[in-house]
Design a protein around this motif. Sequence first.
Motif, short mmCIF file in Angstrom:
data_model
loop_
_atom_site.label_atom_id
_atom_site.label_comp_id
_atom_site.label_asym_id
_atom_site.label_seq_id
_atom_site.Cartn_x
_atom_site.Cartn_y
_atom_site.Cartn_z
N PRO A 55 0.78 -1.22 -0.10
CA PRO A 55 0.06 0.06 0.15
C PRO A 55 0.87 1.22 0.02
O PRO A 55 1.80 1.17 0.65
N TYR A 73 -5.21 8.15 -0.61
CA TYR A 73 -5.33 6.67 0.21
C TYR A 73 -5.13 5.40 -0.71
O TYR A 73 -5.28 5.69 -1.97
N ASP A 75 -6.75 3.10 -1.08
CA ASP A 75 -7.90 2.46 -1.45
C ASP A 75 -8.93 3.21 -2.49
O ASP A 75 -10.08 3.23 -2.58
#
Length: 148
Positions: A55, A73, A75
Motif C-alpha cells: 500500500p 489513500y 483504497d
Amino acid sequence: MDHLPTTEAAVTALRTIAAEYAREIEVSHDIGADQTSRRSAAGVGVTIDPDGSLPHEAYVEFGGLPRLSVRLYPDDDALITVEGIDCPDIARDDVPAFVRSVFDDRAFVKARRFPPGRFLIVPLPGDRTHREYMPTLSLTPWLNGRVR
C-alpha cells in the motif's frame, strides 16, 4: 476524465496542476502496511497487505491561498482539505478535477437561512458537485469571499 490507477499517478497529476497554477507543492509518501494510516492494525514491520500488495499513501500540500491539501489513500479515494474544511471520500479519479475547480475559483459557499447552515460546494465534471457541511466558525477570509 483520466483514470488514475495508482497513488503515484495521482501525485504526478497534482504536480502538473501545481505547475499550471504556479503553486508550490510539498509531497510526502507513506509506503507499506505498517506506514499507511488505514492499516495501523497491520503490526510493526508488516509492509504488505494480505493480498501481497504494497500500500502507498501520499500527503500533498499546496502553497498559497486557498490552503489546500490532499491525502491520497491506497483504497482509490482521498481526503481533500480546503481552508480547514475536510472533504472525505473523494474518488481518486476526481481529485485533479476537484483541485482545479477550487483553483479556478468555481468552488463556492452556499448559505442557507433556515435551518441556518453553510456548505462548501465544489463543481465536478458531468454536472456533479461535492457538497460539504461547514461549521459557522470555520469561515476564513477566502471562504467568506465565496458566499452566495
